[in-house]
Design a protein around this motif. Sequence first.
Motif, PDB file in Angstrom:
ATOM      1  N   UNK A 108       7.399   0.846   9.072  1.00 44.72           N
ATOM      2  CA  UNK A 108       7.746  -0.503   9.547  1.00 44.72           C
ATOM      3  C   UNK A 108       6.681  -1.512   9.152  1.00 44.72           C
ATOM      4  N   UNK A 109       5.429  -1.129   9.309  1.00 40.76           N
ATOM      5  CA  UNK A 109       4.322  -2.033   8.974  1.00 40.76           C
ATOM      6  C   UNK A 109       4.327  -2.417   7.506  1.00 40.76           C
ATOM      7  N   UNK A 110       4.567  -1.461   6.645  1.00 39.54           N
ATOM      8  CA  UNK A 110       4.493  -1.699   5.204  1.00 39.54           C
ATOM      9  C   UNK A 110       5.861  -1.926   4.565  1.00 39.54           C
ATOM     10  N   UNK A 111       6.910  -2.003   5.384  1.00 40.20           N
ATOM     11  CA  UNK A 111       8.268  -2.162   4.883  1.00 40.20           C
ATOM     12  C   UNK A 111       8.565  -1.100   3.817  1.00 40.20           C
ATOM     13  N   UNK A 112       8.197   0.136   4.146  1.00 46.38           N
ATOM     14  CA  UNK A 112       8.321   1.255   3.222  1.00 46.38           C
ATOM     15  C   UNK A 112       9.602   2.036   3.468  1.00 46.38           C
ATOM     16  N   UNK A 122       0.813  -1.191   0.000  1.00 48.55           N
ATOM     17  CA  UNK A 122       0.000   0.000   0.000  1.00 48.55           C
ATOM     18  C   UNK A 122       0.861   1.261   0.000  1.00 48.55           C
ATOM     19  N   UNK A 123       1.844   1.312   0.900  1.00 49.30           N
ATOM     20  CA  UNK A 123       2.759   2.447   0.951  1.00 49.30           C
ATOM     21  C   UNK A 123       4.178   1.940   0.734  1.00 49.30           C
ATOM     22  N   UNK A 124       4.834   2.468  -0.292  1.00 51.58           N
ATOM     23  CA  UNK A 124       6.228   2.119  -0.560  1.00 51.58           C
ATOM     24  C   UNK A 124       7.182   3.225  -0.129  1.00 51.58           C
ATOM     25  N   UNK A 125       6.736   4.474  -0.265  1.00 49.95           N
ATOM     26  CA  UNK A 125       7.575   5.621   0.057  1.00 49.95           C
ATOM     27  C   UNK A 125       6.777   6.606   0.894  1.00 49.95           C
ATOM     28  N   UNK A 174      17.636   7.699  16.175  1.00 47.15           N
ATOM     29  CA  UNK A 174      16.668   7.008  17.026  1.00 47.15           C
ATOM     30  C   UNK A 174      15.788   6.014  16.280  1.00 47.15           C
ATOM     31  N   UNK A 175      15.760   6.091  14.961  1.00 52.05           N
ATOM     32  CA  UNK A 175      14.894   5.208  14.179  1.00 52.05           C
ATOM     33  C   UNK A 175      15.490   3.813  14.089  1.00 52.05           C
ATOM     34  N   UNK A 176      14.616   2.823  14.154  1.00 48.86           N
ATOM     35  CA  UNK A 176      15.038   1.434  14.024  1.00 48.86           C
ATOM     36  C   UNK A 176      15.112   1.019  12.551  1.00 48.86           C
ATOM     37  N   UNK A 177      14.740   1.933  11.649  1.00 53.25           N
ATOM     38  CA  UNK A 177      14.808   1.675  10.213  1.00 53.25           C
ATOM     39  C   UNK A 177      15.673   2.759   9.565  1.00 53.25           C
ATOM     40  N   UNK A 178      16.073   2.520   8.329  1.00 55.37           N
ATOM     41  CA  UNK A 178      16.841   3.538   7.598  1.00 55.37           C
ATOM     42  C   UNK A 178      15.936   4.707   7.229  1.00 55.37           C
ATOM     43  N   UNK A 231       6.344  11.861  13.440  1.00 58.87           N
ATOM     44  CA  UNK A 231       7.492  10.979  13.207  1.00 58.87           C
ATOM     45  C   UNK A 231       7.196   9.586  13.742  1.00 58.87           C
ATOM     46  N   UNK A 232       6.633   9.505  14.953  1.00 58.25           N
ATOM     47  CA  UNK A 232       6.273   8.197  15.525  1.00 58.25           C
ATOM     48  C   UNK A 232       5.302   7.449  14.614  1.00 58.25           C
ATOM     49  N   UNK A 233       4.282   8.165  14.112  1.00 60.09           N
ATOM     50  CA  UNK A 233       3.310   7.542  13.204  1.00 60.09           C
ATOM     51  C   UNK A 233       3.983   7.085  11.914  1.00 60.09           C
ATOM     52  N   UNK A 234       4.821   7.936  11.353  1.00 57.35           N
ATOM     53  CA  UNK A 234       5.491   7.604  10.097  1.00 57.35           C
ATOM     54  C   UNK A 234       6.404   6.385  10.265  1.00 57.35           C
ATOM     55  N   UNK A 235       7.117   6.325  11.385  1.00 61.71           N
ATOM     56  CA  UNK A 235       7.975   5.170  11.642  1.00 61.71           C
ATOM     57  C   UNK A 235       7.155   3.890  11.759  1.00 61.71           C
ATOM     58  N   UNK A 236       6.025   3.955  12.452  1.00 51.48           N
ATOM     59  CA  UNK A 236       5.150   2.785  12.584  1.00 51.48           C
ATOM     60  C   UNK A 236       4.607   2.336  11.228  1.00 51.48           C
TER      61      UNK A 236
END
Length: 134
Positions: free
Chosen positions: A27-31, A1-4, A73-77, A19-24
């Motif tokens: 992570x959920x969509x591997x975006x 659904x969301x790639x970028x 602080x992000x767990x993703x790139x 930022x918290x919402x965007x990170x979640x």
Amino acid sequence: MYDTILVATDGSEPADRAIDHALDIASTFDATLHALFVVDTRRYGNTMLEDSEATLSDLNERGRDVLSTIEGEAAINVTTELRNGAPHEQIDAYAREIDADLIVLGHRGLTSGDEIGSTAERVVRYAERPVITA
């Protein structure tokens, strides 16, 4: 659904929630997540900023610090971008450049109040992609 996904921040509390919402969501969509900080040159006036390179430098440094904190602080790139100009214009332009599927930003920025801020309102109104405000 969301790639970028693009998250716009000004370092405010509502932006931190965004930022918290965007990170979640990323992570959920591997975006892919992009974080953008825009130094609002309209707020200070282009004339003042042109006359005071030190002021603009300080504002840009603040933006780099905010973006660096997100990266650290992000767990993703997270890809970061710092721009100068009118925030709603820069947010929309960058979203188009990266072909963002979603824009996430705070419902208002550094000013106080309960109503939606002018930048968030303009992004919601004019961006040609889904927008979430936090």
